[in-house]
Design a protein around this motif. Structure first.
Motif, PDB file in Angstrom:
ATOM      1  N   HIS A  72       0.834  -1.206   0.000  1.00  0.00           N
ATOM      2  CA  HIS A  72       0.000   0.000   0.000  1.00  0.00           C
ATOM      3  C   HIS A  72       0.872   1.261   0.000  1.00  0.00           C
ATOM      4  O   HIS A  72       0.644   2.189  -0.781  1.00  0.00           O
ATOM      5  CB  HIS A  72      -0.895  -0.046   1.243  1.00  0.00           C
ATOM      6  CG  HIS A  72      -1.857   1.094   1.383  1.00  0.00           C
ATOM      7  ND1 HIS A  72      -2.963   1.239   0.588  1.00  0.00           N
ATOM      8  CD2 HIS A  72      -1.883   2.143   2.236  1.00  0.00           C
ATOM      9  CE1 HIS A  72      -3.635   2.332   0.942  1.00  0.00           C
ATOM     10  NE2 HIS A  72      -2.995   2.900   1.947  1.00  0.00           N
ATOM     11  N   GLN A  76       0.946   4.074  -2.922  1.00  0.00           N
ATOM     12  CA  GLN A  76       0.416   5.408  -2.627  1.00  0.00           C
ATOM     13  C   GLN A  76       1.502   6.469  -2.529  1.00  0.00           C
ATOM     14  O   GLN A  76       1.295   7.604  -2.940  1.00  0.00           O
ATOM     15  CB  GLN A  76      -0.383   5.387  -1.316  1.00  0.00           C
ATOM     16  CG  GLN A  76      -1.476   4.341  -1.247  1.00  0.00           C
ATOM     17  CD  GLN A  76      -2.627   4.632  -2.188  1.00  0.00           C
ATOM     18  OE1 GLN A  76      -2.978   5.775  -2.422  1.00  0.00           O
ATOM     19  NE2 GLN A  76      -3.208   3.586  -2.737  1.00  0.00           N
ATOM     20  N   ILE A  86      -2.474  11.137  -6.051  1.00  0.00           N
ATOM     21  CA  ILE A  86      -3.681  10.643  -5.382  1.00  0.00           C
ATOM     22  C   ILE A  86      -4.814  11.660  -5.502  1.00  0.00           C
ATOM     23  O   ILE A  86      -4.619  12.856  -5.341  1.00  0.00           O
ATOM     24  CB  ILE A  86      -3.410  10.331  -3.894  1.00  0.00           C
ATOM     25  CG1 ILE A  86      -2.318   9.272  -3.772  1.00  0.00           C
ATOM     26  CG2 ILE A  86      -4.683   9.826  -3.207  1.00  0.00           C
ATOM     27  CD1 ILE A  86      -1.942   8.952  -2.350  1.00  0.00           C
TER      28      ILE A  86
ATOM     29  N   THR B  37     -10.635   8.795   3.879  1.00  0.00           N
ATOM     30  CA  THR B  37     -10.979   8.024   2.677  1.00  0.00           C
ATOM     31  C   THR B  37     -12.495   7.932   2.506  1.00  0.00           C
ATOM     32  O   THR B  37     -13.001   7.894   1.382  1.00  0.00           O
ATOM     33  CB  THR B  37     -10.363   6.619   2.751  1.00  0.00           C
ATOM     34  OG1 THR B  37      -8.966   6.748   2.991  1.00  0.00           O
ATOM     35  CG2 THR B  37     -10.570   5.858   1.457  1.00  0.00           C
TER      36      THR B  37
END
Lengths: 163, 126
Positions: A72, A76, A86, B37
């Motif tokens: 991850h 990212q 992002i 998120t």
């Protein structure tokens, strides 16, 4: 009780007497029953093996999380221009694939449960008053359940055409 | 300093302390991260707005710190597993900690440019 009497009866000599050996091949050590040996008469334990399961879960989930989280972070923060790429479009692109949906879902559940169990241990270690422990753990479990459910809902109901 | 005991300010104790501190920090960030998120369910603008703060130089520094905490926790966690399950683990726990620190330093140097590069360019100009 009975074991003490028995061993006394089997004659362990004075320890300080260097010349008198208490044990030999012909005079072996007396059999002493293990203090917490389980027999047929032992009542069934009312406690489960929760702490052992929690201990094992920390190690197993930890190994999986090393892979999931470092992957991850690479995606990212390192690859393809790092954090600057992002945005909503990037998230939409990744969650179009069931592979990354599953990846993120597994990461969410494992990391939240791993972290919650870790903090439970920390609370048990440092919060001494029963009331403090109760409230801190109540807060912890509430926040954990809320966050896991929210994250799961977001992954499953994500709509790339929200606007 | 008493020597020979397991938890008296030596590698064993300090790695344990660092494991706790980094674990708690990562867990608190995780709450924030799931919440930010979740904004993708509100609107693309709301999400992009919050993510914009993640791209500022100061937060980039915090991200570098987060990566430092996660990498230590991950590597030392593998060491803890080795201590628990590998028969020679307890004997080599010290050597394993220094191996962990070595790998950690290398990875942190490798993460410098990818994570802080854009922040440096922004602060000091192109």
């Amino acid at each position: 009780m009975s074991t003490t009497e028995k061993s006394a009866a089997s004659g362990i000599g004075p320890v300080e007497g260097a010349g008198e050996t208490a044990y030999s091949v012909d005079n072996p050590a007396p059999y002493i029953e293990a203090p917490r040996q389980r027999t047929k008469k032992t009542p069934k334990s009312t406690r489960g093996n929760f702490e052992m399961a929690a201990w094992l879960f920390m190690r197993l989930s930890g190994i999986v999380l090393v892979v999931l989280v470092i992957g991850h972070l690479l995606i990212q923060l390192v690859l393809d221009g790092g954090v600057s790429k992002i945005g909503f479009a990037f998230v939409a692109g990744r969650w179009a694939s069931p592979w990354w949906q599953t990846w993120d879902l597994a990461m969410l559940w494992l990391a939240m449960l791993h972290g919650a169990n870790g903090l439970r241990t920390v609370i048990n270690d440092y919060a001494e008053r029963p009331n403090t422990r109760l409230w801190l753990k109540g807060l912890l479990y509430t926040a954990t359940v809320f966050t896991i459910l929210l994250g799961t809902l977001v992954i499953f109901t994500f709509d790339p055409n929200i606007r | 300093m008493p020597a020979g005991t397991l938890y008296r300010g030596r590698e064993g104790m300090w790695s344990w302390v660092a494991h706790r501190v980094t674990g708690v920090l990562i867990f608190f960030f995780l709450f924030v991260h799931v919440l930010d998120t979740a904004l993708v369910r509100v609107s693309p603008e709301a999400y992009d707005n919050v993510v914009a703060t993640y791209k500022t130089p100061i937060v980039a520094l915090l991200e570098y710190g987060l990566v430092a905490a996660i990498l230590f926790h991950a590597l030392n966690g593998l060491r803890v597993i080795a201590v628990d399950f590998w028969s020679k683990g307890p004997r080599y726990q010290k050597q394993m900690l220094w191996t962990v620190m070595g790998i950690w330093v290398v990875l942190m140097i490798g993460a410098l440019y990818p994570i802080l590069g854009h922040a440096v360019r922004e602060v000091f100009g192109s």
